[in-house]
Scaffold this active site. Structure first.
Site, PDB file in Angstrom:
ATOM      1  N   GLY A  30     -14.712 -10.282   4.031  1.00 24.29           N
ATOM      2  CA  GLY A  30     -16.163 -10.439   3.935  1.00 24.29           C
ATOM      3  C   GLY A  30     -16.804  -9.272   3.202  1.00 24.29           C
ATOM      4  O   GLY A  30     -16.136  -8.545   2.471  1.00 24.29           O
ATOM      5  N   ALA A  31     -18.151  -9.117   3.419  1.00 19.90           N
ATOM      6  CA  ALA A  31     -18.929  -8.107   2.673  1.00 19.90           C
ATOM      7  C   ALA A  31     -18.643  -8.285   1.183  1.00 19.90           C
ATOM      8  O   ALA A  31     -18.272  -7.343   0.479  1.00 19.90           O
ATOM      9  CB  ALA A  31     -18.606  -6.697   3.152  1.00 19.90           C
ATOM     10  N   HIS A  36     -14.815  -9.797  -5.469  1.00 20.12           N
ATOM     11  CA  HIS A  36     -14.266 -10.972  -4.776  1.00 20.12           C
ATOM     12  C   HIS A  36     -14.529 -12.247  -5.580  1.00 20.12           C
ATOM     13  O   HIS A  36     -13.677 -13.135  -5.639  1.00 20.12           O
ATOM     14  CB  HIS A  36     -14.908 -11.132  -3.391  1.00 20.12           C
ATOM     15  CG  HIS A  36     -14.614 -10.014  -2.441  1.00 20.12           C
ATOM     16  ND1 HIS A  36     -15.549  -9.085  -2.075  1.00 20.12           N
ATOM     17  CD2 HIS A  36     -13.472  -9.683  -1.781  1.00 20.12           C
ATOM     18  CE1 HIS A  36     -15.010  -8.225  -1.221  1.00 20.12           C
ATOM     19  NE2 HIS A  36     -13.757  -8.560  -1.034  1.00 20.12           N
ATOM     20  N   GLY A 146      -6.993  -8.420  -5.796  1.00 19.34           N
ATOM     21  CA  GLY A 146      -7.495  -7.447  -6.761  1.00 19.34           C
ATOM     22  C   GLY A 146      -6.446  -6.394  -7.085  1.00 19.34           C
ATOM     23  O   GLY A 146      -5.731  -5.917  -6.201  1.00 19.34           O
ATOM     24  N   GLU A 147      -6.386  -6.025  -8.365  1.00 26.85           N
ATOM     25  CA  GLU A 147      -5.458  -4.945  -8.767  1.00 26.85           C
ATOM     26  C   GLU A 147      -5.936  -3.588  -8.261  1.00 26.85           C
ATOM     27  O   GLU A 147      -5.169  -2.635  -8.232  1.00 26.85           O
ATOM     28  CB  GLU A 147      -5.314  -4.919 -10.294  1.00 26.85           C
ATOM     29  CG  GLU A 147      -4.469  -6.065 -10.795  1.00 26.85           C
ATOM     30  CD  GLU A 147      -4.380  -6.151 -12.306  1.00 26.85           C
ATOM     31  OE1 GLU A 147      -5.050  -5.360 -13.002  1.00 26.85           O
ATOM     32  OE2 GLU A 147      -3.654  -7.043 -12.776  1.00 26.85           O
ATOM     33  N   ASP A 149      -6.556  -2.693  -5.287  1.00 29.76           N
ATOM     34  CA  ASP A 149      -5.706  -2.377  -4.138  1.00 29.76           C
ATOM     35  C   ASP A 149      -4.250  -2.533  -4.588  1.00 29.76           C
ATOM     36  O   ASP A 149      -3.546  -3.460  -4.200  1.00 29.76           O
ATOM     37  CB  ASP A 149      -6.050  -3.297  -2.962  1.00 29.76           C
ATOM     38  CG  ASP A 149      -7.459  -3.058  -2.470  1.00 29.76           C
ATOM     39  OD1 ASP A 149      -7.844  -1.888  -2.320  1.00 29.76           O
ATOM     40  OD2 ASP A 149      -8.194  -4.044  -2.268  1.00 29.76           O
ATOM     41  N   GLN A 152      -1.468  -2.505  -2.047  1.00 32.85           N
ATOM     42  CA  GLN A 152      -1.562  -3.730  -1.235  1.00 32.85           C
ATOM     43  C   GLN A 152      -0.948  -4.903  -1.998  1.00 32.85           C
ATOM     44  O   GLN A 152      -0.194  -5.703  -1.438  1.00 32.85           O
ATOM     45  CB  GLN A 152      -3.026  -4.022  -0.899  1.00 32.85           C
ATOM     46  CG  GLN A 152      -3.251  -5.416  -0.317  1.00 32.85           C
ATOM     47  CD  GLN A 152      -4.644  -5.625   0.200  1.00 32.85           C
ATOM     48  OE1 GLN A 152      -4.975  -5.135   1.257  1.00 32.85           O
ATOM     49  NE2 GLN A 152      -5.457  -6.377  -0.520  1.00 32.85           N
ATOM     50  N   SER A 185     -16.156  -3.116  -0.745  1.00 30.26           N
ATOM     51  CA  SER A 185     -17.086  -3.338   0.371  1.00 30.26           C
ATOM     52  C   SER A 185     -17.453  -2.012   1.022  1.00 30.26           C
ATOM     53  O   SER A 185     -18.435  -1.918   1.759  1.00 30.26           O
ATOM     54  CB  SER A 185     -16.443  -4.255   1.402  1.00 30.26           C
ATOM     55  OG  SER A 185     -15.949  -5.390   0.754  1.00 30.26           O
TER      56      SER A 185
HETATM   57  O1  PAF Z   1      -8.019  -6.734   0.686  1.00 28.48           O
HETATM   58  C1  PAF Z   1      -8.504  -7.155   1.761  1.00 28.48           C
HETATM   59  O2  PAF Z   1      -9.682  -7.511   1.846  1.00 28.48           O
HETATM   60  C2  PAF Z   1      -7.627  -7.212   2.995  1.00 28.48           C
HETATM   61  O3  PAF Z   1      -6.742  -6.147   3.033  1.00 28.48           O
HETATM   62  C3  PAF Z   1      -6.901  -8.555   3.143  1.00 28.48           C
HETATM   63  C4  PAF Z   1      -5.913  -8.787   2.001  1.00 28.48           C
HETATM   64  C5  PAF Z   1      -7.911  -9.684   3.188  1.00 28.48           C
HETATM   65  C6  PAF Z   1      -6.097  -8.574   4.449  1.00 28.48           C
HETATM   66  O4  PAF Z   1      -6.909  -8.407   5.553  1.00 28.48           O
END
Ligand code: PAF
Length: 281
Positions: A30-31, A36, A146-147, A149, A152, A185
């Site tokens: 969210g946010a 996004h 997203g790149e 992160d 991640q 966010s």
């Molecule tokens: O990138 C995010 O917003 C979060 O880490 C995700 C991938 C939604 C997991 O909670």
């Protein structure tokens, strides 16, 4: 746009969508911001139906006050997703995702414990666990991340590969504010002074890129990032890592192949991260 709060509801919505073709997924906490929506746009271009999830995942927060104060803007998020053409949104309660009896966690044992993982212990385990759950719940054909992160994205790619999860993972380039600050966010939680200091991250990354293109080594570029961030008294450097974008092995020497530069710094109690991929000219 269907609004689903239970697993049964989102599965039924996805089953309907599948009648028209493939389904793309954008997971969020969210946010929402333009970053996004760039993910949603990438998904809508490639799929007949797009699902978004909004779930502030407790297991990826190390600090309880960070979780409590995480911005929650549901009405505005839903309006943005509707306008972007999302077909169904999944907004589960915490108990829908994590049951008291849960025993299983998902962890990339190498990638979760290096780089940003060292300053955020447990974070990538929480991400890998919730993303696995969301992939299994929604059953989409592809998911968009997203790149920005960077680690991640690498953790999710590794988890999908290792666990044979039948989903394609797509990285989407970072969307930036006018002053170069990566959209996040977290930006709205910065004080005006810290927000004004935040462009130091992109300045440091750009300086490192220029050095690498001028033939300097990765080690020199990493030192330059630290030195640039030290010029901003409101920023506290937490980590800088320059890696092979595919293997995530630390890079060294002059630029002979693409590298990913990851940097994180605290502005007050808000941790911001940014990244840049640099290729030889
Ligand atoms: O990138 C995010 O917003 C979060 O880490 C995700 C991938 C939604 C997991 O909670």
């Amino acid at each position: 746009m269907k609004i689903c709060r239970t697993i049964a509801e989102i599965r039924a919505a996805v089953q309907e969508m599948r009648k028209n073709g493939s389904v793309g997924l954008v997971t969020t906490m969210g946010a929402l911001h333009a970053g996004h929506i760039a993910l949603v746009n990438a998904a809508t271009q490639a799929h007949a139906g797009v699902v978004a999830t909004i779930f502030v995942n407790p297991s990826q927060f190390g600090n309880p006050s960070d979780l409590e104060t995480y911005p929650r803007t549901e009405e505005q998020d839903l309006a943005m997703l509707r306008a972007a053409g999302v077909g169904a949104v999944f907004l589960p309660a915490v108990e829908e995702i994590y049951r008291a009896s849960d025993e299983t966690i998902v962890e990339t044992t190498g990638l979760a414990h290096v780089f940003h993982g060292l300053v955020r212990p447990g974070h990538y385990r929480g991400v890998a666990t919730v993303v696995t759950k969301l992939f299994n719940i929604v059953g989409a054909d592809a998911a968009y991340f997203g790149e920005k992160d960077y680690q991640q994205l690498a953790v999710i790619r590794r988890m999908v590969y290792d666990l044979h999860v039948p989903i394609a993972i797509h990285g989407v380039p970072t969307v930036r504010e006018a002053d170069g600050v990566a959209m996040s966010s977290r930006n709205v939680r910065l004080t005006p002074e810290h927000r004004a200091a935040a462009p130091i991250l992109i300045a440091a990354l750009t300086a490192a890129e220029a050095l690498l293109h001028a033939g300097e080594t990765v080690e020199t570029a990493a030192e330059a990032i630290a030195a640039t961030i030290r010029t901003q008294p409101l920023a506290v450097l937490k980590a800088v890592d320059i890696v092979d974008p595919t293997t995530f092995a630390p890079a060294s020497g002059p630029l002979t192949a693409p590298v990913g530069i990851m940097v994180s710094a605290e502005f007050g109690d808000i941790l911001l991260i940014d990244q840049k991929e640099v290729s030889p000219r």
